[in-house]
Design a protein around this motif. Sequence first.
Motif, PDB file in Angstrom:
ATOM      1  N   GLN A  16       0.827  -1.368  -0.013  1.00  0.00           N
ATOM      2  CA  GLN A  16       0.207  -0.006  -0.082  1.00  0.00           C
ATOM      3  C   GLN A  16       1.059   1.027  -0.142  1.00  0.00           C
ATOM      4  N   ARG A  17       0.469   1.946  -1.247  1.00  0.00           N
ATOM      5  CA  ARG A  17       1.556   2.832  -1.128  1.00  0.00           C
ATOM      6  C   ARG A  17       0.842   4.118   0.321  1.00  0.00           C
ATOM      7  N   VAL A  62       6.561  -9.237  -7.780  1.00  0.00           N
ATOM      8  CA  VAL A  62       7.151  -7.895  -7.944  1.00  0.00           C
ATOM      9  C   VAL A  62       8.494  -7.910  -7.138  1.00  0.00           C
ATOM     10  N   GLY A  63       9.161  -8.605  -7.275  1.00  0.00           N
ATOM     11  CA  GLY A  63      10.429  -8.417  -6.931  1.00  0.00           C
ATOM     12  C   GLY A  63      11.092  -7.420  -5.839  1.00  0.00           C
ATOM     13  N   VAL A  64      10.397  -7.135  -4.938  1.00  0.00           N
ATOM     14  CA  VAL A  64      10.279  -6.704  -3.913  1.00  0.00           C
ATOM     15  C   VAL A  64      10.376  -7.218  -2.838  1.00  0.00           C
ATOM     16  N   TRP A  97       8.564  -1.223   1.740  1.00  0.00           N
ATOM     17  CA  TRP A  97       9.268  -2.241   1.043  1.00  0.00           C
ATOM     18  C   TRP A  97      10.428  -1.644   0.472  1.00  0.00           C
ATOM     19  N   LEU A  98      11.262  -2.617  -0.213  1.00  0.00           N
ATOM     20  CA  LEU A  98      12.679  -2.416  -0.676  1.00  0.00           C
ATOM     21  C   LEU A  98      12.672  -2.711  -2.097  1.00  0.00           C
ATOM     22  N   GLY A  99      12.888  -1.885  -2.663  1.00  0.00           N
ATOM     23  CA  GLY A  99      12.183  -2.184  -4.512  1.00  0.00           C
ATOM     24  C   GLY A  99      11.359  -1.486  -5.619  1.00  0.00           C
ATOM     25  N   GLU A 100      11.523  -0.773  -6.622  1.00  0.00           N
ATOM     26  CA  GLU A 100      10.502  -0.727  -7.330  1.00  0.00           C
ATOM     27  C   GLU A 100       9.344  -1.783  -7.325  1.00  0.00           C
TER      28      GLU A 100
END
Length: 147
Positions: A16-17, A62-64, A97-100
């Motif tokens: 969640q942003r 999603v790579g995070v 989280w870390l990463g986009e």
Amino acid sequence: MQERYTTVVDVYALLQRDDGSILLLERANTGYADGQLCPPSGHLEAGESVIDAAIREAKEEVGVIIRSNDLTCAHVVHYRSPEGQGRIGIFFRTRQWLGEPTNCEPDKCAGLLWANPDNLPDNTVPYSAAAIAQIQAGAQFSVDGWT
């Protein structure tokens, strides 16, 4: 003597942003709910905790990278599909989280979408949409599909 109940456990990572939007993935080529949207998710695997499963699924899909202490349990649902299969869904929320987030599984995912959890797209998986609506209403637990 009654048979012991067993079930599939589904684990969800709600990213969640700051603006409140949540990340949804469009399922593709999986055989289940293809063309529909849901948060990063998957089944609990033998030998892993539900926290570890949420972290694993977010990284795979999603790579995070999510730290375990950045996850909070947002909702648990005991769900029964229209075909009669029972499952337990555990929804974890994180705002860190870390990463986009990127589409790390293009063979299973047609794309990513940030959505307002109060106004989900019509093609959101009904099971996920119902749980997200419960989360938005402040409910920690729900039963869906049993009546």
